[in-house]
Design a protein around this motif. Structure first.
Motif, short mmCIF file in Angstrom:
data_model
loop_
_atom_site.label_atom_id
_atom_site.label_comp_id
_atom_site.label_asym_id
_atom_site.label_seq_id
_atom_site.Cartn_x
_atom_site.Cartn_y
_atom_site.Cartn_z
N GLN A 203 0.81 -1.22 0.00
CA GLN A 203 0.00 0.00 0.00
C GLN A 203 0.85 1.27 0.00
OE1 GLN A 203 -2.66 1.74 -0.78
NE2 GLN A 203 -4.05 0.73 0.65
N GLY A 204 1.95 1.24 0.74
CA GLY A 204 2.79 2.43 0.86
C GLY A 204 3.48 2.84 -0.43
N GLU A 205 3.48 1.96 -1.43
CA GLU A 205 4.16 2.25 -2.70
C GLU A 205 3.23 2.82 -3.77
OE1 GLU A 205 6.15 -1.29 -4.02
OE2 GLU A 205 6.85 -1.79 -2.01
N VAL A 206 1.92 2.80 -3.51
CA VAL A 206 0.94 3.10 -4.56
C VAL A 206 1.04 4.52 -5.10
CG1 VAL A 206 -1.53 3.23 -5.09
CG2 VAL A 206 -0.66 1.34 -3.70
N TYR A 207 1.10 5.51 -4.21
CA TYR A 207 1.12 6.91 -4.65
C TYR A 207 2.26 7.15 -5.64
CZ TYR A 207 0.87 12.03 -4.30
OH TYR A 207 0.75 13.37 -4.57
N THR A 208 3.46 6.77 -5.24
CA THR A 208 4.64 6.99 -6.09
C THR A 208 4.56 6.18 -7.38
OG1 THR A 208 5.97 7.39 -4.11
CG2 THR A 208 7.16 6.94 -6.15
N ALA A 209 4.03 4.95 -7.28
CA ALA A 209 3.93 4.08 -8.47
C ALA A 209 3.00 4.68 -9.51
CB ALA A 209 3.46 2.69 -8.05
N ILE A 210 1.88 5.25 -9.07
CA ILE A 210 0.96 5.92 -10.02
C ILE A 210 1.64 7.16 -10.60
CG2 ILE A 210 -1.25 7.10 -10.30
CD1 ILE A 210 -2.38 5.34 -8.06
N GLN A 211 2.27 7.91 -9.72
CA GLN A 211 2.94 9.15 -10.12
C GLN A 211 4.00 8.89 -11.19
OE1 GLN A 211 5.14 11.13 -6.94
NE2 GLN A 211 3.99 13.00 -7.34
N GLN A 212 4.71 7.77 -11.06
CA GLN A 212 5.80 7.44 -11.98
C GLN A 212 5.35 6.60 -13.17
OE1 GLN A 212 8.72 5.60 -9.42
NE2 GLN A 212 9.42 7.55 -8.57
N GLY A 213 4.06 6.24 -13.22
CA GLY A 213 3.55 5.47 -14.35
C GLY A 213 3.82 3.99 -14.28
N VAL A 214 4.26 3.49 -13.13
CA VAL A 214 4.48 2.05 -12.96
C VAL A 214 3.13 1.33 -13.02
CG1 VAL A 214 5.34 0.24 -11.40
CG2 VAL A 214 6.55 2.44 -11.58
N ILE A 215 2.11 1.95 -12.44
CA ILE A 215 0.73 1.48 -12.54
C ILE A 215 -0.13 2.68 -12.92
CG2 ILE A 215 0.95 -0.43 -10.89
CD1 ILE A 215 -0.23 1.38 -8.72
N GLU A 216 -1.36 2.39 -13.34
CA GLU A 216 -2.26 3.48 -13.73
C GLU A 216 -3.26 3.86 -12.64
OE1 GLU A 216 -0.05 2.66 -16.89
OE2 GLU A 216 -1.42 1.06 -16.24
N GLY A 217 -3.45 2.95 -11.67
CA GLY A 217 -4.44 3.25 -10.65
C GLY A 217 -4.44 2.26 -9.52
N GLY A 218 -5.39 2.44 -8.63
CA GLY A 218 -5.54 1.55 -7.48
C GLY A 218 -6.98 1.13 -7.32
N GLU A 219 -7.23 0.32 -6.30
CA GLU A 219 -8.61 -0.04 -5.97
C GLU A 219 -8.70 -0.08 -4.46
OE1 GLU A 219 -9.73 -3.49 -4.88
OE2 GLU A 219 -7.61 -3.74 -4.39
N ASN A 220 -9.57 0.77 -3.94
CA ASN A 220 -9.70 0.87 -2.49
C ASN A 220 -10.99 1.60 -2.15
OD1 ASN A 220 -8.86 0.65 0.29
ND2 ASN A 220 -6.75 0.62 -0.48
N ASN A 221 -11.19 1.84 -0.85
CA ASN A 221 -12.39 2.53 -0.39
C ASN A 221 -12.16 4.04 -0.33
OD1 ASN A 221 -11.23 3.20 2.36
ND2 ASN A 221 -11.03 0.99 2.34
N GLU A 222 -13.23 4.78 -0.10
CA GLU A 222 -13.15 6.25 -0.07
C GLU A 222 -12.25 6.76 1.04
OE1 GLU A 222 -17.61 5.25 -0.95
OE2 GLU A 222 -15.98 4.46 0.28
N VAL A 223 -12.27 6.06 2.19
CA VAL A 223 -11.51 6.53 3.35
C VAL A 223 -10.01 6.45 3.08
CG1 VAL A 223 -11.01 6.09 5.79
CG2 VAL A 223 -13.36 5.93 4.96
N THR A 224 -9.54 5.31 2.61
CA THR A 224 -8.11 5.16 2.32
C THR A 224 -7.71 6.06 1.15
OG1 THR A 224 -8.14 2.89 3.13
CG2 THR A 224 -6.32 3.50 1.68
N TYR A 225 -8.56 6.14 0.15
CA TYR A 225 -8.32 6.99 -1.02
C TYR A 225 -8.03 8.44 -0.59
CZ TYR A 225 -9.65 9.44 -5.42
OH TYR A 225 -9.68 10.23 -6.54
N ALA A 226 -8.87 8.95 0.31
CA ALA A 226 -8.68 10.33 0.79
C ALA A 226 -7.55 10.44 1.79
CB ALA A 226 -9.98 10.83 1.41
N ASP A 227 -7.48 9.46 2.68
CA ASP A 227 -6.48 9.49 3.76
C ASP A 227 -5.06 9.51 3.20
OD1 ASP A 227 -5.90 9.62 6.47
OD2 ASP A 227 -5.76 7.45 6.69
N LEU A 228 -4.82 8.74 2.13
CA LEU A 228 -3.48 8.66 1.54
C LEU A 228 -3.28 9.62 0.38
CD1 LEU A 228 -2.95 4.78 1.62
CD2 LEU A 228 -2.29 6.48 3.31
#
Length: 338
Positions: A203-228
């Protein structure tokens, strides 16, 4: 002579009186002696603003109060004790007593856990609450005890949805898109069936991975989406509601089995109460999280989920029919939907 006897009696009474006071003082000191508090270390991978963290805080307060100070929790948020897999190993080894981990982590110890994390298994939050506050999951929760830990119960983590740089309204929209999933074969297959590419990642790698184009997105709930703050790199949140994966409360097996009987009964009761409380806290936080994300440019898109449900059916059937336990649990969970 009488005078001497009287003086002796008075002196004796004084000594006895002093003894009585001394004894009384000792009894008071014994009664006032504080109970030695055992601090239960708990690993948690989300922030201290998360609904589950708040539920655990209340659990700690009630536990300390009802056991007269015998136990309290020390919760370490933000993966301070390592990711969920590392936290599970710490619980196994007795380095820490408890952790909250995603169902796929425990699935790696017993593949049958995949059945309670199946996509589109739970109709809604009320259905999931019925399941988590019943006893239908007890057999599978106890099954991992030989691994050095036990599952006490499950928290809701809401409905998981897809978020990326564009709306995902139909399976065809996912083509070529890599979405982060938890480290689980079932979760990877889920996104693959839905039309995208499941990519296991911490989970801790998702923000940077999307930012760098390693992945295009995530799948999670509204709370985690906003919290992170994932809305900063993936502003479109599409309500696929494909998954209501349980977050499991695990505890070191030796510690749990060696708890004093009366205190363990209190502990077990408070765990159930905490699970109910967490559902309430969760619901209260969803709207706040949505507002925060929308204020920062996020868009929440309602979609027709039926095409996704149809694509998922082979995965449901494969996992549910794996063995007698998975079949029974699947049927029992679905029976509580009525």
């Amino acid at each position: 002579m009488k005078k001497i006897l009287m003086i002796g009696a008075i002196a004796l009474l004084g000594v006895l009186g002093g003894c009585g006071k001394e004894t009384e003082k000792k009894e008071e000191n014994v009664a006032a002696k504080p109970v030695e508090t055992q601090v239960l270390k708990v690993a948690f991978n989300q922030s201290d603003k998360h609904p589950q963290y708040k539920a655990l805080e209340k659990f700690s307060e009630e536990l300390e109060k009802e056991t007269n100070g015998a136990y309290k929790l020390e919760i370490s948020p933000n993966e301070l004790l390592g990711d969920q897999r590392a936290a599970t190993e710490l619980v196994q080894n007795g380095v820490i007593q408890m952790a909250v981990v995603g169902n796929p982590v425990v699935e790696s110890f017993n593949q049958d856990f995949a059945v309670i994390g199946l996509p589109y298994l739970y109709d809604n939050m009320e259905h999931q609450k019925k399941v988590f506050t019943s006893d239908v999951l007890k057999p599978i929760f106890k099954s991992v005890a030989p691994n050095g830990f036990e599952v006490l119960g499950a928290f809701t983590a809401g409905g998981r949805c897809l978020y990326t740089d564009k709306p995902m309204t139909k399976p065809e929209d996912l083509k070529g898109y890599k979405f982060r999933v938890m480290q689980s074969d079932t979760m990877k297959k889920m996104i693959d069936y839905m039309g995208g590419i499941g990519t296991p990642m911490a989970q801790g790698e998702v923000y940077t991975a999307i930012q760098q184009g390693v992945i295009e997105g995530g799948e999670n709930n509204e709370v985690t989406y906003a919290d992170l703050k994932h809305y900063e790199v993936a502003p479109y949140f599409s309500y696929t509601n494909h998954l209501m994966v349980p977050d499991l409360i695990i505890i070191n097996e030796d510690f749990y089995q060696n708890m004093d009987g009366d205190k363990r009964a209190i502990f077990d009761r408070l765990v159930k109460e905490t699970i109910e409380n967490e559902f309430q806290v969760w619901n209260e936080n969803v709207e706040k999280s949505k507002k925060l994300a929308m204020d920062n440019g996020a868009q929440f898109i309602e979609i027709d989920i039926k095409p996704f449900q149809e694509r998922i059916k082979p995965l449901q059937e494969d996992v549910a029919n794996r063995n007698e336990m998975t079949k029974k649990i699947y049927d029992d969970v679905r029976a509580l939907a009525d």
